[in-house]
Motif scaffolding. Structure first.
Motif, short mmCIF file in Angstrom:
data_model
loop_
_atom_site.label_atom_id
_atom_site.label_comp_id
_atom_site.label_asym_id
_atom_site.label_seq_id
_atom_site.Cartn_x
_atom_site.Cartn_y
_atom_site.Cartn_z
N MET A 81 0.86 -1.20 0.00
CA MET A 81 0.00 0.00 0.00
C MET A 81 0.90 1.25 0.00
N LYS A 82 0.63 2.15 -0.93
CA LYS A 82 1.47 3.34 -1.06
C LYS A 82 1.42 4.21 0.21
N LYS A 83 2.56 4.74 0.59
CA LYS A 83 2.58 5.57 1.80
C LYS A 83 2.00 6.96 1.51
N ASN A 84 1.52 7.55 2.54
CA ASN A 84 0.97 8.88 2.38
C ASN A 84 1.98 9.88 2.95
N LYS A 85 2.34 10.89 2.17
CA LYS A 85 3.43 11.78 2.55
C LYS A 85 3.01 12.99 3.39
N THR A 86 1.72 13.21 3.52
CA THR A 86 1.31 14.37 4.31
C THR A 86 1.58 14.13 5.79
N LYS A 87 1.55 15.24 6.51
CA LYS A 87 1.73 15.15 7.96
C LYS A 87 0.62 14.29 8.58
N GLU A 88 -0.59 14.52 8.09
CA GLU A 88 -1.72 13.72 8.58
C GLU A 88 -1.48 12.24 8.32
N GLY A 89 -1.00 11.96 7.12
CA GLY A 89 -0.73 10.57 6.76
C GLY A 89 0.28 9.93 7.69
N GLU A 90 1.33 10.68 7.99
CA GLU A 90 2.35 10.14 8.91
C GLU A 90 1.76 9.83 10.27
N ILE A 91 0.95 10.75 10.74
CA ILE A 91 0.36 10.56 12.07
C ILE A 91 -0.54 9.33 12.10
N PHE A 92 -1.36 9.20 11.07
CA PHE A 92 -2.29 8.07 11.02
C PHE A 92 -1.52 6.75 10.91
N LEU A 93 -0.54 6.73 10.01
CA LEU A 93 0.25 5.50 9.84
C LEU A 93 0.96 5.13 11.13
N GLN A 94 1.44 6.16 11.83
CA GLN A 94 2.14 5.90 13.08
C GLN A 94 1.21 5.26 14.11
N LEU A 95 0.00 5.80 14.19
CA LEU A 95 -0.97 5.23 15.13
C LEU A 95 -1.25 3.78 14.79
N LEU A 96 -1.47 3.51 13.51
CA LEU A 96 -1.77 2.15 13.09
C LEU A 96 -0.60 1.24 13.44
N LYS A 97 0.59 1.73 13.16
CA LYS A 97 1.79 0.95 13.44
C LYS A 97 1.90 0.63 14.94
N ASN A 98 1.72 1.69 15.74
CA ASN A 98 1.81 1.50 17.20
C ASN A 98 0.83 0.46 17.70
N ARG A 99 -0.27 0.36 17.00
CA ARG A 99 -1.30 -0.57 17.45
C ARG A 99 -1.23 -1.90 16.71
N GLY A 100 -0.25 -2.02 15.86
CA GLY A 100 -0.11 -3.26 15.10
C GLY A 100 -1.24 -3.45 14.10
N LEU A 101 -1.71 -2.34 13.54
CA LEU A 101 -2.82 -2.41 12.57
C LEU A 101 -2.31 -2.03 11.19
N SER A 102 -3.05 -2.39 10.19
CA SER A 102 -2.56 -2.12 8.83
C SER A 102 -3.36 -1.03 8.11
N PHE A 103 -2.69 -0.46 7.13
CA PHE A 103 -3.29 0.62 6.33
C PHE A 103 -4.03 -0.03 5.17
N THR A 104 -5.23 -0.45 5.46
CA THR A 104 -5.99 -1.21 4.46
C THR A 104 -6.60 -0.30 3.40
N ARG A 105 -7.11 -0.93 2.34
CA ARG A 105 -7.79 -0.20 1.28
C ARG A 105 -8.89 0.71 1.87
N GLN A 106 -9.70 0.15 2.73
CA GLN A 106 -10.82 0.91 3.28
C GLN A 106 -10.35 2.08 4.13
N ARG A 107 -9.34 1.83 4.96
CA ARG A 107 -8.84 2.92 5.82
C ARG A 107 -8.24 4.03 4.98
#
Lengths: 146, 146
Positions: free
Chosen positions: A1-27
């Motif tokens: 899944m392509k990474k999102n380069k915005t600040k918001e994207g980083e924050i969201f990805l970080q939260l998912l990572k911290n929780r062991g969750l993935s950046f799915t199509r739906q999310r």
DNA sequence: TTATAAATGAGACTGAGTCTCAATATCATA
DNA sequence: TATGATATTGAGACTCAGTCTCATTTATAA
């Protein structure tokens, strides 16, 4: 899944990572839709807008994703007295409160340092956390006074 | 139907009269129950309390009667962010606002003239009616901060 | 007493939001 | 790349407050 380069994207990805969750199509779909539209929004509107764009995501998933976005403080859930939740973006926006018309539902955002100062005092006097609060004023707007 | 001699009773009877409505058994039961208990209350509690006392009144009638009591300004409906309405008495009580804990639901009533003054200013600036407003502050109480 | 209008209760309905669970997708690692 | 453990999803059942409908009952005024 392509990474999102915005600040918001980083924050969201970080939260998912911290929780062991993935950046799915739906999310990704929900996240990008919300980030793109910098307005107050309602769950119903999100679902309808995605449906129009043929991006099928279930109601349950929308609610679940909004909860994550809230948790990482990208958005804030608000009860403006309409019988359902409203959401707004937080990142990059100044703290403000809401004034709503009880008749027509009109929403006015305002920031007022005198009010904020007094609210903090009231919170302190009542042994509430001073930094965490939200204020909603209900009234009757000009149009509805007739 | 026996007349009610209290001030509240007079007000309620007057409203019913003005509207060409009658003081029925059910309205009397609900009215007297509410007037007797000078607290914040919820619809569910009213219904349960009446059931306990074997005074059967339907949910629909409770809602309808509360609307009348609101209309004659004996009580006020409030949204304290619990997902259902709360009510409180107005007659004989000073204007005040509510501070609620988002976690545990604790409700604190407070009156603060500095806050009120500033609220009026904010309403004025935004072209809202100055005399008709209600403020709800959500925060986190002492116990829930741990 | 009677005609007219209001009131009630039971339960269907609505709408937001949550929950369940079987089927599917993802990820780390072998 | 295949695999197994785990997370995720969607469909729809469910909850809960509140509203609405409508047949039956009650009150009122004449």
């Amino acid at each position: 899944m392509k990474k999102n380069k915005t600040k918001e994207g980083e924050i969201f990805l970080q939260l998912l990572k911290n929780r062991g969750l993935s950046f799915t199509r739906q999310r990704k779909i929900i996240f990008e839709h919300i980030i793109k539209n910098h307005d107050h929004f309602e769950v119903k509107h999100i679902i309808e807008a995605l449906q129009k764009r043929k991006l099928r995501v279930s109601r349950a998933t929308v609610y679940r994703t909004l909860a994550h976005l809230e948790d990482c403080r990208l958005i804030r859930k608000m009860d403006l007295g309409h019988g359902h939740s409203h959401f707004e973006h937080i990142l990059g926006y100044k703290h403000h409160e809401h004034l709503c018309c009880e008749k027509c539902g009109k929403i006015v955002e305002f920031g007022d340092s005198i009010l904020e100062k007094r609210i903090k005092k009231i919170l302190e006097l009542n042994l509430f956390n001073k930094t965490n609060h939200n204020v909603r004023i209900l009234g009757i707007c000009k149009n509805c006074q007739k």
